[in-house]
Write a protein that holds these residues in place. Sequence first.
Motif, PDB file in Angstrom:
ATOM      1  N   ARG A  20     -17.107  51.530  60.770  1.00  0.00           N
ATOM      2  CA  ARG A  20     -17.553  50.777  59.656  1.00  0.00           C
ATOM      3  C   ARG A  20     -19.112  51.031  59.550  1.00  0.00           C
ATOM      4  NH1 ARG A  20     -14.916  44.513  61.026  1.00  0.00           N
ATOM      5  NH2 ARG A  20     -12.831  45.212  60.721  1.00  0.00           N
ATOM      6  N   ASP A  21     -19.986  51.548  60.556  1.00  0.00           N
ATOM      7  CA  ASP A  21     -21.295  51.690  60.628  1.00  0.00           C
ATOM      8  C   ASP A  21     -21.513  53.160  60.624  1.00  0.00           C
ATOM      9  OD1 ASP A  21     -24.048  51.972  61.233  1.00  0.00           O
ATOM     10  OD2 ASP A  21     -23.940  50.452  62.573  1.00  0.00           O
ATOM     11  N   LYS A  22     -22.265  53.555  59.569  1.00  0.00           N
ATOM     12  CA  LYS A  22     -22.593  55.006  59.567  1.00  0.00           C
ATOM     13  C   LYS A  22     -23.149  55.718  60.698  1.00  0.00           C
ATOM     14  CE  LYS A  22     -24.230  58.485  56.182  1.00  0.00           C
ATOM     15  NZ  LYS A  22     -25.096  58.723  55.072  1.00  0.00           N
ATOM     16  N   SER A  23     -24.036  54.572  61.341  1.00  0.00           N
ATOM     17  CA  SER A  23     -24.720  55.476  62.605  1.00  0.00           C
ATOM     18  C   SER A  23     -23.910  55.841  63.802  1.00  0.00           C
ATOM     19  CB  SER A  23     -25.573  54.277  62.988  1.00  0.00           C
ATOM     20  OG  SER A  23     -25.233  53.222  63.415  1.00  0.00           O
ATOM     21  N   HIS A  24     -22.502  55.115  63.704  1.00  0.00           N
ATOM     22  CA  HIS A  24     -21.408  55.413  64.624  1.00  0.00           C
ATOM     23  C   HIS A  24     -20.547  56.707  64.277  1.00  0.00           C
ATOM     24  CE1 HIS A  24     -21.613  50.896  65.779  1.00  0.00           C
ATOM     25  NE2 HIS A  24     -22.794  51.612  66.338  1.00  0.00           N
ATOM     26  N   GLY A  25     -21.193  57.436  63.389  1.00  0.00           N
ATOM     27  CA  GLY A  25     -19.959  58.566  62.863  1.00  0.00           C
ATOM     28  C   GLY A  25     -19.176  58.186  61.715  1.00  0.00           C
ATOM     29  N   ASP A  26     -18.240  58.945  61.515  1.00  0.00           N
ATOM     30  CA  ASP A  26     -17.617  58.940  60.209  1.00  0.00           C
ATOM     31  C   ASP A  26     -16.185  58.274  60.765  1.00  0.00           C
ATOM     32  OD1 ASP A  26     -18.977  60.000  58.174  1.00  0.00           O
ATOM     33  OD2 ASP A  26     -19.235  61.804  59.636  1.00  0.00           O
ATOM     34  N   LEU A  27     -15.411  58.842  62.025  1.00  0.00           N
ATOM     35  CA  LEU A  27     -14.133  58.586  62.454  1.00  0.00           C
ATOM     36  C   LEU A  27     -14.447  58.130  64.027  1.00  0.00           C
ATOM     37  CD1 LEU A  27     -12.317  61.388  60.702  1.00  0.00           C
ATOM     38  CD2 LEU A  27     -12.191  58.998  59.942  1.00  0.00           C
ATOM     39  N   ALA A  28     -13.485  57.269  64.429  1.00  0.00           N
ATOM     40  CA  ALA A  28     -13.436  57.019  65.951  1.00  0.00           C
ATOM     41  C   ALA A  28     -12.076  56.974  66.331  1.00  0.00           C
ATOM     42  CB  ALA A  28     -14.394  55.642  66.069  1.00  0.00           C
ATOM     43  N   SER A  29     -11.881  57.117  67.553  1.00  0.00           N
ATOM     44  CA  SER A  29     -10.770  56.744  68.274  1.00  0.00           C
ATOM     45  C   SER A  29     -10.775  56.150  69.760  1.00  0.00           C
ATOM     46  CB  SER A  29     -10.028  58.231  68.810  1.00  0.00           C
ATOM     47  OG  SER A  29      -8.806  58.158  69.442  1.00  0.00           O
ATOM     48  N   ASN A  30      -9.994  55.423  70.168  1.00  0.00           N
ATOM     49  CA  ASN A  30     -10.089  54.709  71.098  1.00  0.00           C
ATOM     50  C   ASN A  30      -9.029  55.387  72.285  1.00  0.00           C
ATOM     51  OD1 ASN A  30      -7.414  53.968  70.105  1.00  0.00           O
ATOM     52  ND2 ASN A  30      -7.493  51.738  70.585  1.00  0.00           N
ATOM     53  N   ILE A  31      -8.673  56.395  72.202  1.00  0.00           N
ATOM     54  CA  ILE A  31      -7.466  56.996  73.027  1.00  0.00           C
ATOM     55  C   ILE A  31      -7.956  57.212  74.425  1.00  0.00           C
ATOM     56  CG2 ILE A  31      -8.757  59.351  72.603  1.00  0.00           C
ATOM     57  CD1 ILE A  31      -4.984  58.648  73.127  1.00  0.00           C
ATOM     58  N   ALA A  32      -9.276  57.073  74.787  1.00  0.00           N
ATOM     59  CA  ALA A  32      -9.717  57.247  76.079  1.00  0.00           C
ATOM     60  C   ALA A  32      -9.393  55.587  76.878  1.00  0.00           C
ATOM     61  CB  ALA A  32     -11.021  57.510  76.309  1.00  0.00           C
ATOM     62  N   MET A  33      -9.594  54.886  76.263  1.00  0.00           N
ATOM     63  CA  MET A  33      -9.363  53.597  76.669  1.00  0.00           C
ATOM     64  C   MET A  33      -7.570  53.259  76.917  1.00  0.00           C
ATOM     65  SD  MET A  33     -12.238  51.143  74.849  1.00  0.00           S
ATOM     66  CE  MET A  33     -12.127  51.964  73.342  1.00  0.00           C
TER      67      MET A  33
END
Length: 580
Positions: free
Chosen positions: A36-49
């Motif tokens: 949702r926030d451009k400062s956090h990149g374009d895509l994200a994954s919670n796979i590690a959690m």
Amino acid sequence: MKDHIEQLIRAALTDLINDGSLPEGIEPRISVDRTRDKSHGDLASNIAMTLAKAAKKPPKDIAQLIINALPASTQVSKAEIAGPGFINFYLNEAAAAAVVIDILSQGKNYGRCNDGKGKKVQVEFVSANPTGPLHVGHGRGAAVGDSICRLLDAAGWDVTAEFYYNDAGQQISNLAGSVQARCKGLGPGDESWPEDGYQGSYINDVANSYMAKEKIDAEDKHVVGAGDADNLEAISDFAVAYLRREQDLDLKAFGVDFDVYYLESSLYNEGKVADTVQQLINSGHTYEKEGALWLKTTDFGDDKDRVMRKSGVVETDPVSGNETRKEGGYTYFVPDVAYHLNKWQRGFERVVNEQGADHHSTITRVRAGIQAVSQHNHLNIPQQWPEYVLHQMVMVMRGGEEVKISKRAGSYITIRDLVDEVGKDATRYFLAARAANSQLTFDIDLAISQSNDNPVYYIQYAHARVCSMMRKLSDHQWSWSAKLNSNTLEHLVEDAEKALMKKLSGYPELIKNAAIHSEPHTVANYLRELAGDYHSYYNAHKTLVDDDDLRNARLSLSESVRQVIENGLSLLGVSAPAEM
């Protein structure tokens, strides 16, 4: 890009399991979402959690292992750990611009997918009683239901659109009595007018056609008015055929077609209702009490059991004095159970019922009946089958006041009233643009206005703007081709251009989710946002510049926006005009 990131993560996990960094036997469920926030990149994954418990490692440690093992990608500039263990992916500019090439190469197919894998789905909607013109509530059901059909088709399902005609019961008797009264010259104010008669002017039209012995084409048969005001059965058959034809004309003016028209009366005529009742009795989930037959819907989560067949009445012969018990009729949800068992028998793995909110009380009862038969006969019908989309009421406003009465129908606003006044496009968009479970105010003044406040005009104008630019190319002896390469798009460096490309890249995911959740309003909202972003970009950045490379890059981006608007509007049954 989400698929690409998922493949990178899967490859990294495979290497980590092979080298012993992660234990064998873990079953990763990889989820990649847009930030949702451009400062956090374009895509994200919670796979590690999600792997932390099985791997017995802190999420951040797992995230770092995955980042270190990620294969090289020309589309990802970097990956970082965020928060408790999220992995944020930053895409490079070439990856962002690739969406333009995808859209221009796929054209009308951009956004389509094979999520449904050709499986059969039926969408039942409108399903009005053939007792009068379709009102605006039916119109909302038609707009939402037809858009759901279009979305499911775009998502790779084999779609059947079905209209269920409630052509049996007391309402049909009231219709026949009303037409008969008109045939005999009576009006609503007369003493002999039926107590529950229909009063719209259309009843007079039906009566006049019947007495004139007009021929009505209804499906595969012809119904001819008998011209006999005392023949109630003939009047009933003619009135139903006449109003079915009228409703079909209403729907065609609205741009809605059906593959199947299913008659409630056929369930009785073919013995399907009686057979279903017997199957429910055989299932052991029924009992008799006070002369009525009950279904134990509490066995399936209902708050109380429901009557299936009403208690009978005792009739006394006036001559012999002998008493006989006349069996009561079935309650309204029983034929619905029979109808849905028929849907399952026709092979529909998924069924979506788009109906008015007044059908809410029947959902648990219908599903209970289906489950009782399913469990007894080992049919394995899913517990939440069928799905329901229930729409709320529509309030029509003009000049700040509610409009309630139609000259044609008498007591309500019809679909044709709206289409005649504001056009098909505005009517369909407005009726589908809000979540079905929310009440809707249809503002006629807004729908016919040519302003940025009118979302239909606003979206269509964005489409027409691009078309206008393309027509102007010849004035300067310029040309443009949809065959591009990434070098052309390197000139798209403005923040507004990057934002547009990111917005366009989210369209396929939007369509997939809208089809899964039966939510066409999300498409309407997306198109309005896209149009707003494009209008802002168009006003701030000139496209038809002298620099060939910059002009072609911006034309390509504009054409991509135009194509997505066209594709999205088609899913709502709304046109994409080239001129306005």
